[in-house]
Scaffold this motif. Structure first.
Motif, PDB file in Angstrom:
ATOM      1  N   ALA A  85      17.104 -13.329   5.715  1.00  0.00           N
ATOM      2  CA  ALA A  85      17.334 -12.764   4.387  1.00  0.00           C
ATOM      3  C   ALA A  85      17.066 -13.856   3.370  1.00  0.00           C
ATOM      4  CB  ALA A  85      18.755 -12.226   4.253  1.00  0.00           C
ATOM      5  N   ASP A  86      17.264 -13.550   2.088  1.00  0.00           N
ATOM      6  CA  ASP A  86      17.123 -14.625   1.110  1.00  0.00           C
ATOM      7  C   ASP A  86      18.304 -15.577   1.244  1.00  0.00           C
ATOM      8  OD1 ASP A  86      19.151 -14.300  -1.198  1.00  0.00           O
ATOM      9  OD2 ASP A  86      18.329 -12.286  -1.031  1.00  0.00           O
ATOM     10  N   ALA A  87      18.056 -16.839   0.915  1.00  0.00           N
ATOM     11  CA  ALA A  87      19.035 -17.891   1.172  1.00  0.00           C
ATOM     12  C   ALA A  87      20.378 -17.622   0.513  1.00  0.00           C
ATOM     13  CB  ALA A  87      18.467 -19.233   0.705  1.00  0.00           C
ATOM     14  N   SER A  88      20.370 -17.070  -0.686  1.00  0.00           N
ATOM     15  CA  SER A  88      21.619 -16.852  -1.413  1.00  0.00           C
ATOM     16  C   SER A  88      22.515 -15.856  -0.699  1.00  0.00           C
ATOM     17  CB  SER A  88      21.325 -16.353  -2.825  1.00  0.00           C
ATOM     18  OG  SER A  88      20.692 -15.099  -2.784  1.00  0.00           O
ATOM     19  N   ALA A  89      21.916 -14.796  -0.173  1.00  0.00           N
ATOM     20  CA  ALA A  89      22.698 -13.770   0.506  1.00  0.00           C
ATOM     21  C   ALA A  89      23.344 -14.324   1.774  1.00  0.00           C
ATOM     22  CB  ALA A  89      21.812 -12.581   0.843  1.00  0.00           C
ATOM     23  N   LEU A  90      22.627 -15.162   2.501  1.00  0.00           N
ATOM     24  CA  LEU A  90      23.163 -15.730   3.727  1.00  0.00           C
ATOM     25  C   LEU A  90      24.174 -16.836   3.441  1.00  0.00           C
ATOM     26  CD1 LEU A  90      19.893 -15.830   5.858  1.00  0.00           C
ATOM     27  CD2 LEU A  90      21.765 -14.180   5.986  1.00  0.00           C
ATOM     28  N   GLN A  91      24.023 -17.503   2.310  1.00  0.00           N
ATOM     29  CA  GLN A  91      24.982 -18.533   1.921  1.00  0.00           C
ATOM     30  C   GLN A  91      26.374 -17.937   1.768  1.00  0.00           C
ATOM     31  OE1 GLN A  91      24.162 -22.003   1.434  1.00  0.00           O
ATOM     32  NE2 GLN A  91      26.387 -22.014   1.653  1.00  0.00           N
ATOM     33  N   ASP A  92      26.442 -16.711   1.298  1.00  0.00           N
ATOM     34  CA  ASP A  92      27.717 -16.024   1.151  1.00  0.00           C
ATOM     35  C   ASP A  92      28.415 -15.894   2.502  1.00  0.00           C
ATOM     36  OD1 ASP A  92      29.541 -14.249  -0.573  1.00  0.00           O
ATOM     37  OD2 ASP A  92      28.980 -12.878   1.035  1.00  0.00           O
ATOM     38  N   PHE A  93      27.673 -15.612   3.557  1.00  0.00           N
ATOM     39  CA  PHE A  93      28.238 -15.511   4.898  1.00  0.00           C
ATOM     40  C   PHE A  93      28.751 -16.864   5.373  1.00  0.00           C
ATOM     41  CE2 PHE A  93      27.475 -15.973   9.513  1.00  0.00           C
ATOM     42  CZ  PHE A  93      28.388 -15.050   9.994  1.00  0.00           C
ATOM     43  N   LEU A  94      28.006 -17.929   5.120  1.00  0.00           N
ATOM     44  CA  LEU A  94      28.405 -19.267   5.547  1.00  0.00           C
ATOM     45  C   LEU A  94      29.715 -19.707   4.904  1.00  0.00           C
ATOM     46  CD1 LEU A  94      25.009 -21.213   5.574  1.00  0.00           C
ATOM     47  CD2 LEU A  94      26.352 -20.460   7.549  1.00  0.00           C
ATOM     48  N   ALA A  95      30.006 -19.184   3.729  1.00  0.00           N
ATOM     49  CA  ALA A  95      31.228 -19.558   3.014  1.00  0.00           C
ATOM     50  C   ALA A  95      32.467 -18.857   3.578  1.00  0.00           C
ATOM     51  CB  ALA A  95      31.079 -19.233   1.532  1.00  0.00           C
ATOM     52  N   LYS A  96      32.259 -17.880   4.454  1.00  0.00           N
ATOM     53  CA  LYS A  96      33.376 -17.141   5.047  1.00  0.00           C
ATOM     54  C   LYS A  96      33.850 -17.827   6.335  1.00  0.00           C
ATOM     55  CE  LYS A  96      31.511 -12.712   3.385  1.00  0.00           C
ATOM     56  NZ  LYS A  96      30.947 -11.409   3.787  1.00  0.00           N
ATOM     57  N   PRO A  97      35.086 -17.593   6.749  1.00  0.00           N
ATOM     58  CA  PRO A  97      35.584 -18.202   7.997  1.00  0.00           C
ATOM     59  C   PRO A  97      34.700 -17.884   9.206  1.00  0.00           C
ATOM     60  CG  PRO A  97      37.402 -17.267   6.756  1.00  0.00           C
ATOM     61  CD  PRO A  97      36.149 -16.845   6.041  1.00  0.00           C
ATOM     62  N   GLU A  98      34.190 -16.641   9.269  1.00  0.00           N
ATOM     63  CA  GLU A  98      33.360 -16.262  10.416  1.00  0.00           C
ATOM     64  C   GLU A  98      31.993 -16.939  10.418  1.00  0.00           C
ATOM     65  OE1 GLU A  98      33.508 -12.560   7.660  1.00  0.00           O
ATOM     66  OE2 GLU A  98      34.785 -14.275   8.164  1.00  0.00           O
ATOM     67  N   GLY A  99      31.648 -17.608   9.319  1.00  0.00           N
ATOM     68  CA  GLY A  99      30.365 -18.296   9.249  1.00  0.00           C
ATOM     69  C   GLY A  99      30.410 -19.762   9.638  1.00  0.00           C
ATOM     70  N   LYS A 100      31.588 -20.252  10.031  1.00  0.00           N
ATOM     71  CA  LYS A 100      31.748 -21.694  10.270  1.00  0.00           C
ATOM     72  C   LYS A 100      30.918 -22.221  11.436  1.00  0.00           C
ATOM     73  CE  LYS A 100      35.983 -21.147  13.054  1.00  0.00           C
ATOM     74  NZ  LYS A 100      35.398 -21.588  14.334  1.00  0.00           N
ATOM     75  N   ASP A 101      30.543 -21.373  12.359  1.00  0.00           N
ATOM     76  CA  ASP A 101      29.779 -21.809  13.523  1.00  0.00           C
ATOM     77  C   ASP A 101      28.287 -21.522  13.399  1.00  0.00           C
ATOM     78  OD1 ASP A 101      32.073 -22.754  14.868  1.00  0.00           O
ATOM     79  OD2 ASP A 101      32.534 -20.720  15.566  1.00  0.00           O
ATOM     80  N   PHE A 102      27.838 -21.256  12.148  1.00  0.00           N
ATOM     81  CA  PHE A 102      26.434 -20.931  11.916  1.00  0.00           C
ATOM     82  C   PHE A 102      25.810 -21.909  10.923  1.00  0.00           C
ATOM     83  CE2 PHE A 102      28.414 -17.175  13.529  1.00  0.00           C
ATOM     84  CZ  PHE A 102      27.451 -16.558  14.306  1.00  0.00           C
ATOM     85  N   GLN A 103      24.497 -21.946  10.907  1.00  0.00           N
ATOM     86  CA  GLN A 103      23.779 -22.822   9.977  1.00  0.00           C
ATOM     87  C   GLN A 103      22.408 -22.244   9.679  1.00  0.00           C
ATOM     88  OE1 GLN A 103      23.250 -26.390  12.702  1.00  0.00           O
ATOM     89  NE2 GLN A 103      21.122 -26.129  12.018  1.00  0.00           N
TER      90      GLN A 103
END
Length: 264
Positions: free
Chosen positions: A183-201
């Motif tokens: 997806a576009d970087a901004s949309a995925l950045q929102d996921f990374l900011a969530k607790p469930e995103g801590k194991d992703f990059q």
């Protein structure tokens, strides 16, 4: 496409008079794609798309009315005259231009892949190596997006999973049902900011639109083909809003970077 009250007569007659003060511009937007467009339970829309829509309405001296619609239904709904324009982070592509017209491009943001930190894709820094590495992988994308078309064209051997909303795609990513999300970087950045995103990059490869035509020509406002005068007014307004820094300022607020796209 129907501008309300006096605006309709002005547009259809091709008169160059400014929009009537009592006019209304109805704007189709997804409402489920942060930080581009978010709608609450009461139907209030916020995000970058809402800012752009409100800036346009101010320039055109009309009231804004937002209509929330699933992304893959935006173009059919515009053609059915459910609203006047689309402002929903929609990339300008050749396929879409067969159906509707677009304004000038006013924004552009890199597209990126998101993977688990343990993925064999995590350390890749070259786009050719990335595309090869995605061979046979399960990749999540939002339905009807340029990202879906890119995967179909560039990685036909991938197991493509499509989702109505970004949230649903992220649920499957977090649960391991897909191996990568695009997806576009901004949309995925929102996921990374969530607790469930801590194991992703992010994979450290920015896929710009110039890499492949399926990714479009920047973000534009969708307009019905017969509405040529409205298109001219919106083009002029957008160029002024980019030039005076209004769109750049809004993008800094939502994306922490200036993603505005100059007209020249």
């Amino acid at each position: 496409m129907n501008f309300k009250v006096l605006s309709l007569a002005i547009l259809l007659a091709g008169v160059s008079t400014a929009h009537a003060a009592e006019g209304e511009l109805s704007i189709g937007t997804e409402g489920a794609y942060p930080p581009w467009s978010m709608a609450d339970a009461a139907g209030n829309v916020t995000g970058f798309d809402a800012d752009v829509g409100n800036l346009l309405c101010t320039k055109l001296a009309v009231k804004c009315r937002f209509v929330v619609q699933a992304f893959d239904g935006l173009i059919p709904a515009l053609k059915a005259k459910r609203f006047d324009v689309i402002v929903s982070g929609m990339s300008i592509t050749q396929d879409r231009k067969k159906e509707i017209d677009f304004s000038v491009g006013y924004a552009e943001l890199a597209n990126m892949f998101l993977v688990p930190k343990t993925s064999d894709l995590a350390g890749i820094k070259d786009i050719d190596a990335l595309l090869k590495g995605l061979d046979g992988k399960t990749i999540g994308v939002q339905t009807g997006t340029t990202h879906a078309h890119f995967i179909e064209k560039r990685i036909p051997t991938a197991d493509l999973k499509t989702y109505d909303t970004l949230d649903n795609m992220q649920i499957d990513l977090a649960s391991g049902r897909v191996e990568a999300a695009f997806a576009d970087a901004s949309a995925l950045q929102d996921f990374l900011a969530k607790p469930e995103g801590k194991d992703f990059q992010f994979v450290d490869v920015k896929v710009q639109s110039k890499f492949d035509s399926t990714l479009g020509e920047g973000i534009g406002v969708g307009i019905a083909k017969e509405n040529t005068e409205l298109k001219a007014k919106i083009d002029k307004a957008l160029c002024e809003l980019v030039a005076d820094g209004s769109i750049g300022k809004s993008s800094e607020k939502w994306f922490k970077m200036d993603i505005s796209r100059p007209c020249n």
